[in-house]
Write a protein that holds these residues in place. Sequence first.
Motif, PDB file in Angstrom:
ATOM      1  N   PRO A 278      -2.017  29.006  11.831  1.00 38.48           N
ATOM      2  CA  PRO A 278      -2.740  30.140  11.237  1.00 38.48           C
ATOM      3  C   PRO A 278      -3.113  31.194  12.278  1.00 38.48           C
ATOM      4  O   PRO A 278      -3.328  30.886  13.456  1.00 38.48           O
ATOM      5  CB  PRO A 278      -3.994  29.485  10.643  1.00 38.48           C
ATOM      6  N   PHE A 279      -3.235  32.424  11.809  1.00 36.14           N
ATOM      7  CA  PHE A 279      -3.621  33.533  12.685  1.00 36.14           C
ATOM      8  C   PHE A 279      -5.139  33.701  12.641  1.00 36.14           C
ATOM      9  O   PHE A 279      -5.679  34.625  12.019  1.00 36.14           O
ATOM     10  CB  PHE A 279      -2.914  34.827  12.268  1.00 36.14           C
ATOM     11  N   ASP A 280      -5.834  32.792  13.292  1.00 39.22           N
ATOM     12  CA  ASP A 280      -7.286  32.918  13.422  1.00 39.22           C
ATOM     13  C   ASP A 280      -7.669  32.453  14.815  1.00 39.22           C
ATOM     14  O   ASP A 280      -6.923  31.703  15.466  1.00 39.22           O
ATOM     15  CB  ASP A 280      -8.016  32.101  12.350  1.00 39.22           C
ATOM     16  N   PRO A 281      -8.828  32.895  15.328  1.00 37.52           N
ATOM     17  CA  PRO A 281      -9.199  32.600  16.724  1.00 37.52           C
ATOM     18  C   PRO A 281      -9.355  31.118  17.033  1.00 37.52           C
ATOM     19  O   PRO A 281      -9.193  30.707  18.183  1.00 37.52           O
ATOM     20  CB  PRO A 281     -10.528  33.343  16.901  1.00 37.52           C
ATOM     21  N   GLU A 282      -9.671  30.308  16.039  1.00 35.55           N
ATOM     22  CA  GLU A 282      -9.817  28.876  16.283  1.00 35.55           C
ATOM     23  C   GLU A 282      -8.467  28.198  16.439  1.00 35.55           C
ATOM     24  O   GLU A 282      -8.334  27.222  17.165  1.00 35.55           O
ATOM     25  CB  GLU A 282     -10.595  28.235  15.127  1.00 35.55           C
ATOM     26  N   SER A 283      -7.460  28.708  15.732  1.00 34.85           N
ATOM     27  CA  SER A 283      -6.134  28.102  15.776  1.00 34.85           C
ATOM     28  C   SER A 283      -5.270  28.691  16.877  1.00 34.85           C
ATOM     29  O   SER A 283      -4.438  27.988  17.463  1.00 34.85           O
ATOM     30  CB  SER A 283      -5.433  28.286  14.417  1.00 34.85           C
ATOM     31  N   ARG A 284      -5.435  29.982  17.144  1.00 36.29           N
ATOM     32  CA  ARG A 284      -4.669  30.664  18.191  1.00 36.29           C
ATOM     33  C   ARG A 284      -5.645  31.155  19.250  1.00 36.29           C
ATOM     34  O   ARG A 284      -6.254  32.213  19.100  1.00 36.29           O
ATOM     35  CB  ARG A 284      -3.863  31.818  17.595  1.00 36.29           C
ATOM     36  N   ASP A 286      -6.513  32.781  22.579  1.00 37.91           N
ATOM     37  CA  ASP A 286      -5.821  33.798  23.365  1.00 37.91           C
ATOM     38  C   ASP A 286      -6.177  33.657  24.839  1.00 37.91           C
ATOM     39  O   ASP A 286      -7.273  33.993  25.274  1.00 37.91           O
ATOM     40  CB  ASP A 286      -6.197  35.188  22.856  1.00 37.91           C
ATOM     41  N   SER A 378      -1.632  37.245  24.119  1.00 38.12           N
ATOM     42  CA  SER A 378      -1.310  38.437  23.331  1.00 38.12           C
ATOM     43  C   SER A 378      -0.835  39.610  24.174  1.00 38.12           C
ATOM     44  O   SER A 378      -0.051  40.435  23.702  1.00 38.12           O
ATOM     45  CB  SER A 378      -2.534  38.860  22.510  1.00 38.12           C
TER      46      SER A 378
END
Length: 408
Positions: A278-284, A286, A378
């Motif tokens: 998923p594209f969320d801060p917990e999953s990805r 940076d 990113s």
Amino acid sequence: MSGPTSGSAPAGSPWYQPPVLDPRAAPVPRYGTGSLADLLPAIAGGQGVPGLASGLELAPADRVCVFLIDGLGWELLKAHPAEAPFLTSLLSSSMNGTGTPLTAGFPSTTATSLASVGTGLPPGAHGLPGYTVVDPATGALMNQLRWQPWTDPYVWQPHPTVFQLADAAGVHTCQVSAPTFEQTPLTKIALSGGTFHGRLSGEERMDLAAEQLAAADRSLVYTYYSEVDGKGHRFGTDSDEWRGQLMYVDGLARRLAEQLPPRSALYVTADHGMIDIPFDPESRIDFDEDWELRAGVALLGGEGRARHVYAVPGAAADVAAVWREVLGDRMWVATRDEAIEAGWFGQPDHAGGVDPRVYGRIGDVVAAAADDVAIVASLTEPKESAMVGLHGSMTAVEQLVPLLEVRS
């Protein structure tokens, strides 16, 4: 006064810290008995090619074709029987009927896996241990899929391929793939031997592979299709685009199987699976925006699910400690020596272990995802960070690949 020891407080307590995963407990690939590196030695050895040994037992065949579908993991195939009826029908024939998949090797990524397939060696021996790794001779990151910056391919990977050994032993040997791959360094050091035949369409490749199988009494043919992986990266494995590619490649496999000449075996396999993150801060998470993870790091290699972390001189122990503290409940975090001793790159204390020339290519710290998480970058890796489907780690959905068999 200090708080409780890590993990001793109940969840929800301000002192609670999740348990750190033990890198020695990671599900390492089955090097020597059931990995991609064992496939071609088992096949070519059964054709009488000398000097090849494999713990993988396959019934011999005079004519063998290996069809590698980039990105088609075992778990993904099992989850999509409607889109792949032909391949699904072969699941019970995997590994001579045991229903057990192969393991890709670590990391589960294309450059590493193709080198393992072609050389019959694990990553620690052939020397392509990741998507991007440091070249100890220059100190720069080397992308082993795109081969950038340029490095002498035969210095980087000096071992002969199984195809070359088969060709020298009198087996009719060839590769049938997209024309664009003919002159790539990865093809030269991983898949060369015999003749390369470039064909644009999948149908042309299947037809020519069948023709080449019949061209001699003993033949070894390799063919490849990339777009299942391509659509997974771009759209994810839960997309119509990915499912459409699976339907298409299922038809290709059937087309090839229906044309097998007498005394032939077809093996359908893959280089890795894939997982949508998923594209969320917990999953990805940076890396480029996380000061804790960046502290003491000179270079970030690998890819989102399998990172090689290169520390500034003297900082390796601190980097390992921080990465374990931040990520240790979601990723297996190991020092270079811990990962080697645990068998991530090959069997320790074995001929398939880590070669001295490869040792420095491996990160000071190696982090492999155990959860639905990725370490993206990113700013420095914008294209890779935008991918929906990812791979590289040792989870079943990434690591397990099919070995489907058809015999004429």
